[in-house]
Every structure is written in C-alpha cells, then in structure tokens.
Design a protein around this motif. Structure first.
Motif, PDB file in Angstrom:
ATOM      1  N   HIS A 157       0.835  -1.205   0.000  1.00 15.12           N
ATOM      2  CA  HIS A 157       0.000   0.000   0.000  1.00 15.12           C
ATOM      3  C   HIS A 157       0.869   1.254   0.000  1.00 15.12           C
ATOM      4  O   HIS A 157       0.616   2.199  -0.762  1.00 15.12           O
ATOM      5  N   ALA A 158       1.898   1.263   0.828  1.00 17.44           N
ATOM      6  CA  ALA A 158       2.790   2.422   0.903  1.00 17.44           C
ATOM      7  C   ALA A 158       3.544   2.619  -0.412  1.00 17.44           C
ATOM      8  O   ALA A 158       3.749   3.755  -0.853  1.00 17.44           O
ATOM      9  N   ILE A 159       3.957   1.522  -1.046  1.00 16.89           N
ATOM     10  CA  ILE A 159       4.640   1.617  -2.336  1.00 16.89           C
ATOM     11  C   ILE A 159       3.715   2.235  -3.382  1.00 16.89           C
ATOM     12  O   ILE A 159       4.090   3.166  -4.108  1.00 16.89           O
ATOM     13  N   LEU A 160       2.498   1.736  -3.478  1.00 16.40           N
ATOM     14  CA  LEU A 160       1.553   2.227  -4.470  1.00 16.40           C
ATOM     15  C   LEU A 160       1.270   3.716  -4.288  1.00 16.40           C
ATOM     16  O   LEU A 160       1.198   4.481  -5.253  1.00 16.40           O
ATOM     17  N   CYS A 161       1.144   4.137  -3.030  1.00 12.53           N
ATOM     18  CA  CYS A 161       0.711   5.504  -2.746  1.00 12.53           C
ATOM     19  C   CYS A 161       1.826   6.531  -2.806  1.00 12.53           C
ATOM     20  O   CYS A 161       1.581   7.712  -2.556  1.00 12.53           O
ATOM     21  N   HIS A 162       3.056   6.124  -3.158  1.00 13.33           N
ATOM     22  CA  HIS A 162       4.051   7.160  -3.433  1.00 13.33           C
ATOM     23  C   HIS A 162       3.691   7.859  -4.738  1.00 13.33           C
ATOM     24  O   HIS A 162       4.158   8.961  -5.005  1.00 13.33           O
ATOM     25  N   HIS A 163       2.832   7.239  -5.526  1.00 12.97           N
ATOM     26  CA  HIS A 163       2.305   7.836  -6.753  1.00 12.97           C
ATOM     27  C   HIS A 163       1.154   8.766  -6.380  1.00 12.97           C
ATOM     28  O   HIS A 163       0.218   8.352  -5.682  1.00 12.97           O
ATOM     29  N   THR A 164       1.215  10.006  -6.825  1.00  9.68           N
ATOM     30  CA  THR A 164       0.245  11.003  -6.371  1.00  9.68           C
ATOM     31  C   THR A 164      -1.185  10.714  -6.807  1.00  9.68           C
ATOM     32  O   THR A 164      -2.118  11.297  -6.272  1.00  9.68           O
ATOM     33  N   ALA A 165      -1.377   9.819  -7.768  1.00 11.94           N
ATOM     34  CA  ALA A 165      -2.734   9.491  -8.215  1.00 11.94           C
ATOM     35  C   ALA A 165      -3.476   8.624  -7.208  1.00 11.94           C
ATOM     36  O   ALA A 165      -4.702   8.487  -7.279  1.00 11.94           O
ATOM     37  N   GLU A 166      -2.750   8.033  -6.266  1.00 11.30           N
ATOM     38  CA  GLU A 166      -3.358   7.131  -5.290  1.00 11.30           C
ATOM     39  C   GLU A 166      -3.399   7.789  -3.915  1.00 11.30           C
ATOM     40  O   GLU A 166      -2.478   8.504  -3.526  1.00 11.30           O
ATOM     41  N   GLU A 167      -4.455   7.519  -3.146  1.00  7.82           N
ATOM     42  CA  GLU A 167      -4.652   8.134  -1.836  1.00  7.82           C
ATOM     43  C   GLU A 167      -4.063   7.277  -0.719  1.00  7.82           C
ATOM     44  O   GLU A 167      -4.490   6.138  -0.529  1.00  7.82           O
ATOM     45  N   PRO A 168      -3.110   7.798   0.029  1.00  9.91           N
ATOM     46  CA  PRO A 168      -2.589   7.051   1.178  1.00  9.91           C
ATOM     47  C   PRO A 168      -3.673   6.897   2.245  1.00  9.91           C
ATOM     48  O   PRO A 168      -4.293   7.884   2.645  1.00  9.91           O
ATOM     49  N   LEU A 169      -3.869   5.678   2.702  1.00 14.13           N
ATOM     50  CA  LEU A 169      -4.855   5.402   3.745  1.00 14.13           C
ATOM     51  C   LEU A 169      -4.198   5.188   5.102  1.00 14.13           C
ATOM     52  O   LEU A 169      -4.892   4.965   6.089  1.00 14.13           O
ATOM     53  N   THR A 170      -2.872   5.238   5.127  1.00 14.06           N
ATOM     54  CA  THR A 170      -2.137   5.055   6.375  1.00 14.06           C
ATOM     55  C   THR A 170      -1.087   6.156   6.514  1.00 14.06           C
ATOM     56  O   THR A 170      -0.621   6.722   5.511  1.00 14.06           O
ATOM     57  N   THR A 171      -0.710   6.433   7.748  1.00 11.80           N
ATOM     58  CA  THR A 171       0.333   7.418   7.994  1.00 11.80           C
ATOM     59  C   THR A 171       1.665   6.929   7.438  1.00 11.80           C
ATOM     60  O   THR A 171       2.467   7.720   6.931  1.00 11.80           O
ATOM     61  N   GLU A 172       1.912   5.622   7.531  1.00 11.43           N
ATOM     62  CA  GLU A 172       3.147   5.061   6.998  1.00 11.43           C
ATOM     63  C   GLU A 172       3.266   5.345   5.498  1.00 11.43           C
ATOM     64  O   GLU A 172       4.335   5.716   5.006  1.00 11.43           O
ATOM     65  N   ALA A 173       2.159   5.174   4.772  1.00  7.41           N
ATOM     66  CA  ALA A 173       2.164   5.445   3.329  1.00  7.41           C
ATOM     67  C   ALA A 173       2.386   6.924   3.051  1.00  7.41           C
ATOM     68  O   ALA A 173       3.075   7.292   2.095  1.00  7.41           O
ATOM     69  N   GLY A 174       1.811   7.780   3.878  1.00  8.70           N
ATOM     70  CA  GLY A 174       2.024   9.219   3.722  1.00  8.70           C
ATOM     71  C   GLY A 174       3.478   9.602   3.868  1.00  8.70           C
ATOM     72  O   GLY A 174       3.986  10.479   3.152  1.00  8.70           O
ATOM     73  N   GLN A 235      10.049  24.546  -8.164  1.00  8.95           N
ATOM     74  CA  GLN A 235      10.370  23.145  -7.908  1.00  8.95           C
ATOM     75  C   GLN A 235       9.672  22.643  -6.649  1.00  8.95           C
ATOM     76  O   GLN A 235       9.073  21.580  -6.630  1.00  8.95           O
ATOM     77  N   VAL A 236       9.748  23.439  -5.586  1.00  4.11           N
ATOM     78  CA  VAL A 236       9.136  23.042  -4.316  1.00  4.11           C
ATOM     79  C   VAL A 236       7.622  22.954  -4.445  1.00  4.11           C
ATOM     80  O   VAL A 236       6.983  22.015  -3.962  1.00  4.11           O
ATOM     81  N   ASP A 237       7.038  23.934  -5.118  1.00  3.87           N
ATOM     82  CA  ASP A 237       5.585  23.994  -5.238  1.00  3.87           C
ATOM     83  C   ASP A 237       5.041  22.861  -6.096  1.00  3.87           C
ATOM     84  O   ASP A 237       3.971  22.312  -5.825  1.00  3.87           O
ATOM     85  N   ASN A 238       5.779  22.495  -7.143  1.00  2.50           N
ATOM     86  CA  ASN A 238       5.309  21.468  -8.065  1.00  2.50           C
ATOM     87  C   ASN A 238       5.752  20.061  -7.697  1.00  2.50           C
ATOM     88  O   ASN A 238       5.351  19.110  -8.359  1.00  2.50           O
ATOM     89  N   LEU A 239       6.560  19.946  -6.684  1.00  2.00           N
ATOM     90  CA  LEU A 239       7.015  18.622  -6.273  1.00  2.00           C
ATOM     91  C   LEU A 239       6.634  18.322  -4.833  1.00  2.00           C
ATOM     92  O   LEU A 239       5.724  17.535  -4.567  1.00  2.00           O
ATOM     93  N   LEU A 240       7.317  18.971  -3.900  1.00  2.00           N
ATOM     94  CA  LEU A 240       7.114  18.644  -2.492  1.00  2.00           C
ATOM     95  C   LEU A 240       5.710  19.007  -2.022  1.00  2.00           C
ATOM     96  O   LEU A 240       5.033  18.203  -1.381  1.00  2.00           O
ATOM     97  N   LYS A 241       5.261  20.210  -2.337  1.00  2.00           N
ATOM     98  CA  LYS A 241       3.933  20.622  -1.905  1.00  2.00           C
ATOM     99  C   LYS A 241       2.864  19.743  -2.536  1.00  2.00           C
ATOM    100  O   LYS A 241       1.868  19.386  -1.896  1.00  2.00           O
ATOM    101  N   ALA A 242       3.076  19.359  -3.798  1.00  2.00           N
ATOM    102  CA  ALA A 242       2.111  18.499  -4.483  1.00  2.00           C
ATOM    103  C   ALA A 242       2.021  17.126  -3.826  1.00  2.00           C
ATOM    104  O   ALA A 242       0.940  16.541  -3.730  1.00  2.00           O
TER     105      ALA A 242
END
Length: 273
Positions: A157-174, A235-242
């Motif tokens: 789940h955590a691996i999948l949710c590193h992709h921004t299209a997927e919603e992290p359901l756990t704090t670990e994934a976040g 860079q920060v706005d389009n990467l980290l903030k996103a």
C-alpha cells in the motif's frame, strides 16, 4: 547506509543511524535493514531499475542513491513525527506491533521504485508484483505467516501511494509519499529538466541546494529548503507541496523555502509554502 553523515554536512536529521536513540522501538528495524542491505536480489534491482529511468528515458537517478536518500529521510521523518506524537494507523489497524511501523516504512522506501525495471511510465503499478515476490522471501525471516500477510499488504500500500494518483490510507504510506519528494536537491530534481535549456524546469531544478528536516515549533516537522535562486519555489511547489497535499500529513509538516543567495536584490528571501 550509503548516504552518510559526511554526505549531508553533519545534519543527523537527514541520516538514520541505527546506533542513535529514536522515538520508536528500532531493534527489529535494524535487523531488517541489515538483511536488506546484504541481499543480492534487492541490490541488483537497485542497479537494474536505473537503466530505463536514466539510460533510456534520460530521466534522473532512481537507483541506489535515490533509494538511500528516500529511506534515510523517510526514517528521519518518521522519527520526528513519532516524537511529535503523530498517530500511525497502518500497523496498528492490522493488529501488528508498534515496532512494525518502521519496518513497513523502510521496506516500502527500499522497494518503491523497482517497477522501473519494466518501464518508467506507470512504474508504481509495476512495482507492486515485483515487490510482492521480494517480500514473500524476506518477511518470513522475521514474521509468522499471518503477520507476513499483513505486513506485505501494508508495505505494498505504501509503495503504491508514493504515486500522487493514489490516496494514502495510512500514515506510513504518507511518509513514503513525502519522503520520495524530499530527494530534490541540485542535480537530483524529481522534475526533469531540459538538457542545455534555460526554461523554468532547468532553472528551478538547479536552484535547490539543500533540504533539511528539523523538529518544528508549531508542527512536529519543519522542512527547510535552501535555494540559491527564487526559481526554486517552482520546484518546491510542483514537487514537495504536491506530494504533501493528500498525504495525510498536511497538518504535521511545515515547509519553508529560504533564499541563500547573498545578492540583496533578490526578490524572495523566505517563503512559507
């Protein structure tokens, strides 16, 4: 880890040291890390997954160095969040122990990009079956059958949710989602830039000189971005903030960008994102 304290200018908040005191139980994590770092299959993946990304797609590094940075920062981010009493629900809701939170994070950080061996495009989805096979071999070394199944699901789940299209359901994934974006210093931008060009991607990717994690005053974590040019804000706005948006950690992490250029004519000196 290959990303040593010397590489990071002595900033220990950027490097996970197994010998340090942590805000979480770390004995099992350290055993798993030793196993992973000595594992030939995983280390070969770290080399092989870079071929499509770098050699064929002319993208930035997604091999051993990237994984080392993401794993280090994921564990340091986790440590700061735990010290700030942030709740982690992934392991707990599966009936696993607190010590398993860090193992989920470390394994997901190590394996989140293995899908690059198939293709750079949609790599998060290709990472799932490949990581699943690796986890089927690793987890039984440390867990019984039932806990191996639960750990496997949380890591995937955590691996999948590193992709921004997927919603992290756990704090670990976040944590994994945000940590992936923290590898954004000069020459390591997650946003590709035009070779030889002078567009905004080129300028912004070269403007980030340092990313540091600190204990925050109003939030558990402050991420400080040192820029040599105000273009780094892009860079920060389009990467980290996103990546922070939708991670579940928006209220726990503060992002501050600081312009370190001594030219006093610079329009931006410090901005909070």
């Amino acid at each position: 880890m290959s990303d040593s304290a010397g590489d990071d200018g002595g900033d220990t908040r950027r490097v996970y040291d197994p010998d340090d005191d942590h805000a979480f139980p770390d004995e099992k994590l350290n055993e798993v890390l030793a196993f992973v770092d000595a594992d030939e299959e995983i280390q070969t993946y770290l080399e092989a997954q870079n071929v499509n990304a770098v050699d064929r797609k002319r993208y930035n590094d997604h091999g051993a160095k990237h994984i080392s940075i993401v794993r280090n920062r994921a564990l340091c981010l986790y440590d700061l969040l735990k010290a700030g009493n942030v709740d982690f629900n992934g392991a707990r809701e599966q009936g696993l122990a607190e010590e398993d939170e860090a193992v989920i994070i470390a394994l997901a950080a190590n394996l989140h990009d293995v899908g690059h061996v198939v293709h750079r495009d949609q790599h998060a989805y290709y990472s799932i079956p490949l990581a699943a096979d690796i986890l089927d071999r690793i987890l039984p070394e440390f867990y019984d059958v039932a806990d191996s199944v639960r750990m496997k699901g949380e890591v995937l789940h955590a691996i999948l949710c590193h992709h921004t299209a997927e919603e992290p359901l756990t704090t670990e994934a976040g944590v994994i989602r945000v940590a992936d974006a923290l590898d954004m210093e000069r020459g390591r931008s997650r946003i590709p830039y035009e070779q030889g060009g002078r567009g905004i991607n080129t300028l912004s990717s070269q403007a980030i000189s340092r990313v540091s994690l600190h204990e925050g005053e109003t939030r558990p974590v402050m991420v400080e971005i040192a820029m040599t040019n105000a273009a780094g804000v892009y860079q920060v706005d389009n990467l980290l903030k996103a990546k922070l948006r939708g991670s579940g950690l928006e209220d726990d992490i503060r992002i501050v960008a600081v312009n370190t250029n001594e030219n006093r004519e610079q329009l931006v000196e410090r901005i909070e994102l």
